[in-house]
Write a protein that holds these residues in place. Sequence first.
Motif, PDB file in Angstrom:
ATOM      1  N   PHE A 168       1.180   4.445 -18.443  1.00  7.37           N
ATOM      2  CA  PHE A 168       2.247   5.133 -17.708  1.00  7.37           C
ATOM      3  C   PHE A 168       1.801   5.474 -16.281  1.00  7.37           C
ATOM      4  N   GLN A 169       0.524   5.799 -16.127  1.00  7.07           N
ATOM      5  CA  GLN A 169       0.022   6.150 -14.796  1.00  7.07           C
ATOM      6  C   GLN A 169       0.046   4.913 -13.883  1.00  7.07           C
ATOM      7  N   THR A 170      -0.367   3.751 -14.419  1.00  4.51           N
ATOM      8  CA  THR A 170      -0.351   2.534 -13.595  1.00  4.51           C
ATOM      9  C   THR A 170       1.094   2.136 -13.288  1.00  4.51           C
ATOM     10  N   LEU A 171       1.991   2.339 -14.261  1.00  5.76           N
ATOM     11  CA  LEU A 171       3.400   1.992 -14.023  1.00  5.76           C
ATOM     12  C   LEU A 171       3.984   2.853 -12.903  1.00  5.76           C
ATOM     13  N   SER A 172       3.662   4.135 -12.922  1.00  7.30           N
ATOM     14  CA  SER A 172       4.212   5.011 -11.881  1.00  7.30           C
ATOM     15  C   SER A 172       3.721   4.555 -10.511  1.00  7.30           C
ATOM     16  N   TYR A 173       2.478   4.063 -10.447  1.00  5.70           N
ATOM     17  CA  TYR A 173       1.926   3.583  -9.171  1.00  5.70           C
ATOM     18  C   TYR A 173       2.695   2.346  -8.693  1.00  5.70           C
ATOM     19  N   VAL A 174       2.861   1.358  -9.578  1.00 11.10           N
ATOM     20  CA  VAL A 174       3.528   0.103  -9.177  1.00 11.10           C
ATOM     21  C   VAL A 174       4.994   0.384  -8.804  1.00 11.10           C
ATOM     22  N   ILE A 175       5.658   1.252  -9.574  1.00 11.64           N
ATOM     23  CA  ILE A 175       7.071   1.554  -9.277  1.00 11.64           C
ATOM     24  C   ILE A 175       7.187   2.279  -7.928  1.00 11.64           C
ATOM     25  N   ASP A 176       6.261   3.211  -7.672  1.00  9.96           N
ATOM     26  CA  ASP A 176       6.292   3.932  -6.383  1.00  9.96           C
ATOM     27  C   ASP A 176       6.068   2.980  -5.217  1.00  9.96           C
ATOM     28  N   VAL A 177       5.179   1.994  -5.397  1.00 14.23           N
ATOM     29  CA  VAL A 177       4.948   1.007  -4.328  1.00 14.23           C
ATOM     30  C   VAL A 177       6.214   0.165  -4.155  1.00 14.23           C
ATOM     31  N   TYR A 178       6.832  -0.217  -5.261  1.00 11.50           N
ATOM     32  CA  TYR A 178       8.073  -1.016  -5.211  1.00 11.50           C
ATOM     33  C   TYR A 178       9.179  -0.243  -4.478  1.00 11.50           C
ATOM     34  N   LYS A 179       9.265   1.061  -4.768  1.00  9.91           N
ATOM     35  CA  LYS A 179      10.308   1.874  -4.124  1.00  9.91           C
ATOM     36  C   LYS A 179       9.914   2.302  -2.699  1.00  9.91           C
ATOM     37  N   LYS A 180       8.788   1.824  -2.237  1.00 11.54           N
ATOM     38  CA  LYS A 180       8.232   2.125  -0.905  1.00 11.54           C
ATOM     39  C   LYS A 180       8.006   3.631  -0.714  1.00 11.54           C
ATOM     40  N   GLU A 181       7.690   4.292  -1.816  1.00 13.32           N
ATOM     41  CA  GLU A 181       7.403   5.732  -1.730  1.00 13.32           C
ATOM     42  C   GLU A 181       5.912   5.974  -1.551  1.00 13.32           C
ATOM     43  N   PHE A 182       5.125   4.926  -1.811  1.00 12.28           N
ATOM     44  CA  PHE A 182       3.671   5.054  -1.691  1.00 12.28           C
ATOM     45  C   PHE A 182       3.090   3.711  -1.268  1.00 12.28           C
ATOM     46  N   PRO A 183       2.196   3.705  -0.267  1.00 14.59           N
ATOM     47  CA  PRO A 183       1.616   2.415   0.145  1.00 14.59           C
ATOM     48  C   PRO A 183       0.604   1.921  -0.886  1.00 14.59           C
ATOM     49  N   ALA A 184       0.536   0.603  -1.061  1.00 15.56           N
ATOM     50  CA  ALA A 184      -0.414   0.037  -2.036  1.00 15.56           C
ATOM     51  C   ALA A 184      -1.846   0.360  -1.611  1.00 15.56           C
ATOM     52  N   GLU A 185      -2.666   0.690  -2.580  1.00 20.15           N
ATOM     53  CA  GLU A 185      -4.069   1.018  -2.300  1.00 20.15           C
ATOM     54  C   GLU A 185      -4.856  -0.275  -2.130  1.00 20.15           C
ATOM     55  N   ARG A 186      -5.574  -0.387  -1.017  1.00 13.97           N
ATOM     56  CA  ARG A 186      -6.324  -1.618  -0.764  1.00 13.97           C
ATOM     57  C   ARG A 186      -7.729  -1.577  -1.361  1.00 13.97           C
ATOM     58  N   HIS A 187      -8.277  -0.391  -1.474  1.00 12.29           N
ATOM     59  CA  HIS A 187      -9.648  -0.227  -1.981  1.00 12.29           C
ATOM     60  C   HIS A 187      -9.608  -0.263  -3.516  1.00 12.29           C
ATOM     61  N   PHE A 188     -10.197  -1.324  -4.095  1.00 13.92           N
ATOM     62  CA  PHE A 188     -10.131  -1.447  -5.552  1.00 13.92           C
ATOM     63  C   PHE A 188     -10.862  -0.293  -6.263  1.00 13.92           C
ATOM     64  N   GLY A 189     -11.959   0.173  -5.660  1.00 16.55           N
ATOM     65  CA  GLY A 189     -12.738   1.262  -6.271  1.00 16.55           C
ATOM     66  C   GLY A 189     -11.924   2.538  -6.411  1.00 16.55           C
ATOM     67  N   TYR A 190     -11.223   2.918  -5.338  1.00 14.59           N
ATOM     68  CA  TYR A 190     -10.392   4.130  -5.408  1.00 14.59           C
ATOM     69  C   TYR A 190      -9.303   3.953  -6.476  1.00 14.59           C
ATOM     70  N   TYR A 191      -8.705   2.748  -6.477  1.00 16.31           N
ATOM     71  CA  TYR A 191      -7.618   2.536  -7.431  1.00 16.31           C
ATOM     72  C   TYR A 191      -8.131   2.550  -8.882  1.00 16.31           C
ATOM     73  N   ALA A 192      -9.285   1.903  -9.099  1.00 16.78           N
ATOM     74  CA  ALA A 192      -9.857   1.883 -10.459  1.00 16.78           C
ATOM     75  C   ALA A 192     -10.159   3.312 -10.917  1.00 16.78           C
ATOM     76  N   LEU A 193     -10.597   4.144  -9.959  1.00 18.66           N
ATOM     77  CA  LEU A 193     -10.877   5.543 -10.305  1.00 18.66           C
ATOM     78  C   LEU A 193      -9.580   6.300 -10.590  1.00 18.66           C
TER      79      LEU A 193
END
Lengths: 52, 443
Positions: free
Chosen positions: B115-140
């Motif tokens: 659910f946490q990863t889904l909220s991230y992808v949906i927020d990026v899709y809705k342009k409410e949050f920019p995609a994270e480029r740093h894989f380490g931060y995102y994995a964390l």
Amino acid sequence: MKKQAVIMILLCVFAVIFVLTGLFFGLSYEVILIPVICVSIILLIFARRAEK
Amino acid sequence: MNFNSFQFLVFFPVVLLIHRFVPSKYKWIPLLVSSYYFYMSWNPWLVTLILGTTAVSYLSALGIEKSKAKGARTALLTLTLIASLGTLFVFKYMNFFLGTSFEIILPIGISFYTFQTLSYVIDVYKKEFPAERHFGYYALFVSFFPQLVAGPIERPNDLLPQLREGKRASHEDLRTGFEIMVQGFFKKVVISDIIGSSVDKVFSSPTEAEGFSVILATVLFGIQIYCDFSGYSEIALGSAKMLGIKLTKNFDSPYSATSIGDFWRRWHISLTRWFRDYLYIPLGGNRHGKARQIINTLIVFTLSGLWHGANLTFIIWGLYNGILLVIERFLPKKNYKIPALILIFFGWFIFRSPSIPDALTMMSRIFTTWNIPLAVSNMGLTVPRLIIIPLALVALFLIDRRKEHEDNPINITVNWFLILSIAIAWFIGLDTGADNLFIYFQF
């Protein structure tokens, strides 16, 4: 405040002695837990009053 | 690694110590390593699953952000939804829905991090949050160990900026974080675990349950699940705070709610918010008339029940709460504290029953004999336990009303007495040999 701190330290020391003595005399953990929770409740009430 | 295990007592101070001495820019590294170690301690093979989920959502969010065409963006989002929910379906629901009997181990925390990863992808899709480029931060962000296995389900705009910042916890954060952790451990070890063994005795043999024991076990389970889950959430919040991260509050004295709706604004707040923002509102929420609002509420609550597990009891529990909420909307706005509490506890009875036939059997047992001494003795409620439980509930009441406070001798002593209670209760658990896992770990 200093007097209060001394009382609180003595209370903690007494609690540890009480727990160890209880265990030494074969009291069950459950029986020992009762007075510890009682003191926790009293302290929680005091802490709440002090904040008011 | 359970929070209430000896392993965690060693693991957490080591992580905390390393985290404090690493420069802000690199704080994510020890946190990521320790989060993966924490998760792999349950089962090393689980790392492939969380790594796969992380990689898929990371790449698709980048793809969504890069794509200009709406069709491509929607296709990528759909693929991610299918991949994530498909994985969840295979591990959690396949046997239930397809009637198969494959031996599948449910990966711990899968519902939470999916659910946490889904909220991230949906927020990026809705342009409410920019995609994270740093894989380490995102994995964390996906695997941050305090909230990995049972939430709170964090939003990217709440957690990711904090992980990037790599803030060092202040002394105040350390003190209050520690206090919150102690309160959480008290709820779990002193209340939930002591009550849990008695509740299990009744629900594990429904046909032998006696009238009074069904009622008592239901009430005790309502207390147990609250202490267990809010205790877990407080340990998560407190440990994260000690690491300089602020997590979302998951509970707000839910049993003091004045209605069913109010209860759901106070219970498992992060999940309720998730369903509201990513399902209820996209379905139309309350914007398309009363009938549509009712249908949307029932859909959301049924799915929220199903989220808890592949069992008819969870689905019916969800639907039951949805129906209660719909009925409540037609009632005059008043304080329904007591009736709401009774209905919520009846819901817990359905939730805890092993199956619907068992629930019906136990309900019929309510109308049999009411031998209170026999019920109490069958539930293993010894005299000390009968004294401990009400006392612990008084302490719980006071703890829940404890606000952020000063660092004075009384408050410090309160913490030490709570720690002493936890230590003693922990030995009770060791004596009885119960595994005392957190209830929400199974979801």
